[in-house]
Motif scaffolding. Sequence first.
Motif, PDB file in Angstrom:
ATOM      1  N   LYS A 107      92.033  -0.709 -18.752  1.00 27.25           N
ATOM      2  CA  LYS A 107      93.358  -1.026 -18.205  1.00 27.25           C
ATOM      3  C   LYS A 107      94.231  -1.805 -19.184  1.00 27.25           C
ATOM      4  CE  LYS A 107      92.030  -5.204 -15.788  1.00 27.25           C
ATOM      5  NZ  LYS A 107      91.328  -5.634 -14.639  1.00 27.25           N
ATOM      6  N   GLU A 108      93.625  -2.581 -20.059  1.00 24.64           N
ATOM      7  CA  GLU A 108      94.411  -3.342 -21.040  1.00 24.64           C
ATOM      8  C   GLU A 108      95.139  -2.412 -22.010  1.00 24.64           C
ATOM      9  OE1 GLU A 108      94.919  -6.495 -20.530  1.00 24.64           O
ATOM     10  OE2 GLU A 108      93.473  -6.413 -18.889  1.00 24.64           O
ATOM     11  N   SER A 109      94.597  -1.219 -22.211  1.00 20.69           N
ATOM     12  CA  SER A 109      95.271  -0.250 -23.085  1.00 20.69           C
ATOM     13  C   SER A 109      96.178   0.685 -22.282  1.00 20.69           C
ATOM     14  CB  SER A 109      94.242   0.550 -23.889  1.00 20.69           C
ATOM     15  OG  SER A 109      93.428   1.307 -23.024  1.00 20.69           O
ATOM     16  N   GLY A 110      96.389   0.357 -20.994  1.00 20.78           N
ATOM     17  CA  GLY A 110      97.322   1.115 -20.173  1.00 20.78           C
ATOM     18  C   GLY A 110      96.752   2.385 -19.581  1.00 20.78           C
ATOM     19  N   ARG A 111      95.414   2.434 -19.408  1.00 19.97           N
ATOM     20  CA  ARG A 111      94.779   3.622 -18.827  1.00 19.97           C
ATOM     21  C   ARG A 111      93.752   3.187 -17.783  1.00 19.97           C
ATOM     22  NH1 ARG A 111      92.367   6.704 -23.788  1.00 19.97           N
ATOM     23  NH2 ARG A 111      91.560   4.629 -24.040  1.00 19.97           N
ATOM     24  N   ILE A 112      93.806   3.838 -16.630  1.00 24.75           N
ATOM     25  CA  ILE A 112      92.801   3.625 -15.586  1.00 24.75           C
ATOM     26  C   ILE A 112      92.363   5.002 -15.098  1.00 24.75           C
ATOM     27  CG2 ILE A 112      92.272   2.643 -13.324  1.00 24.75           C
ATOM     28  CD1 ILE A 112      94.422   0.559 -13.755  1.00 24.75           C
ATOM     29  N   TYR A 113      91.052   5.190 -15.060  1.00 30.25           N
ATOM     30  CA  TYR A 113      90.488   6.462 -14.612  1.00 30.25           C
ATOM     31  C   TYR A 113      90.074   6.349 -13.145  1.00 30.25           C
ATOM     32  CZ  TYR A 113      90.429   7.916 -19.458  1.00 30.25           C
ATOM     33  OH  TYR A 113      90.808   8.256 -20.726  1.00 30.25           O
ATOM     34  N   TYR A 114      90.257   7.440 -12.427  1.00 29.86           N
ATOM     35  CA  TYR A 114      89.906   7.480 -11.008  1.00 29.86           C
ATOM     36  C   TYR A 114      89.137   8.752 -10.678  1.00 29.86           C
ATOM     37  CZ  TYR A 114      93.203   3.720  -9.903  1.00 29.86           C
ATOM     38  OH  TYR A 114      93.857   2.518  -9.825  1.00 29.86           O
ATOM     39  N   TYR A 115      88.172   8.601  -9.799  1.00 30.88           N
ATOM     40  CA  TYR A 115      87.533   9.751  -9.166  1.00 30.88           C
ATOM     41  C   TYR A 115      88.027   9.736  -7.726  1.00 30.88           C
ATOM     42  CZ  TYR A 115      84.214  12.728  -6.820  1.00 30.88           C
ATOM     43  OH  TYR A 115      83.666  13.708  -6.053  1.00 30.88           O
ATOM     44  N   ILE A 116      88.573  10.861  -7.267  1.00 34.02           N
ATOM     45  CA  ILE A 116      89.086  10.908  -5.893  1.00 34.02           C
ATOM     46  C   ILE A 116      88.516  12.119  -5.158  1.00 34.02           C
ATOM     47  CG2 ILE A 116      91.241   9.709  -6.446  1.00 34.02           C
ATOM     48  CD1 ILE A 116      92.647  12.460  -6.344  1.00 34.02           C
ATOM     49  N   GLU A 117      88.375  11.972  -3.873  1.00 33.16           N
ATOM     50  CA  GLU A 117      88.060  13.072  -2.961  1.00 33.16           C
ATOM     51  C   GLU A 117      89.014  12.941  -1.795  1.00 33.16           C
ATOM     52  OE1 GLU A 117      84.029  12.707  -1.642  1.00 33.16           O
ATOM     53  OE2 GLU A 117      83.195  13.159  -3.601  1.00 33.16           O
ATOM     54  N   TYR A 118      89.457  14.056  -1.282  1.00 30.05           N
ATOM     55  CA  TYR A 118      90.326  13.995  -0.104  1.00 30.05           C
ATOM     56  C   TYR A 118      90.198  15.281   0.701  1.00 30.05           C
ATOM     57  CZ  TYR A 118      93.579  16.724  -2.998  1.00 30.05           C
ATOM     58  OH  TYR A 118      94.148  17.673  -3.794  1.00 30.05           O
ATOM     59  N   TYR A 119      90.418  15.142   1.978  1.00 29.79           N
ATOM     60  CA  TYR A 119      90.389  16.271   2.897  1.00 29.79           C
ATOM     61  C   TYR A 119      91.804  16.798   3.060  1.00 29.79           C
ATOM     62  CZ  TYR A 119      89.996  18.870   7.277  1.00 29.79           C
ATOM     63  OH  TYR A 119      90.049  19.834   8.240  1.00 29.79           O
TER      64      TYR A 119
END
Length: 172
Positions: A107-119
Amino acid sequence: MKKILLATVTTAVAVSLFFIIFILPTTVTDVSNEPPKQEKKKETDVERADKAVYTWIASAVEGDDNMRQKVLVKRDQDLLELGEPLYPNTLKYMGERYTIKRFDHLKESGRIYYYIEYYHPTNQLKYAKNLLMVKENGQWKSNSLSGIPSGAMKAAIAGYEDKGVLVHQYKE
């Protein structure tokens, strides 16, 4: 003797009045039956990124191009047309059926990774995606309409797989 008694009583009354008028009010605290007011917690940078991810999910579920463009870095080619959502009000049918897991070691380098699931209620399918949120002009936005490939996600979070933060758990 009467003068001494009168002087003593007068002094006692004067001291009592002084205490009641000037000293006592400064020592009494306000007593109220209402709960204490809590200051609104200032939203953190990471919480703003989490909200942007939820907006990304909501825009996918409702097919809302206007909402989607708020969380995309650049306008990708899209099947959606500007204007009305393709599936209006379907977000309420999705309810709590989504998962958001954050990997914020970069996050300090301006990037955040996410794993998402949705219905997706309209399609009656469960989708899983990997997202890269980047900070652009103080706002967190997705760098892609469709997410990032799983290989890129694995490489990005290598060594941090167990450090992911569960932001929201999928609930039926």
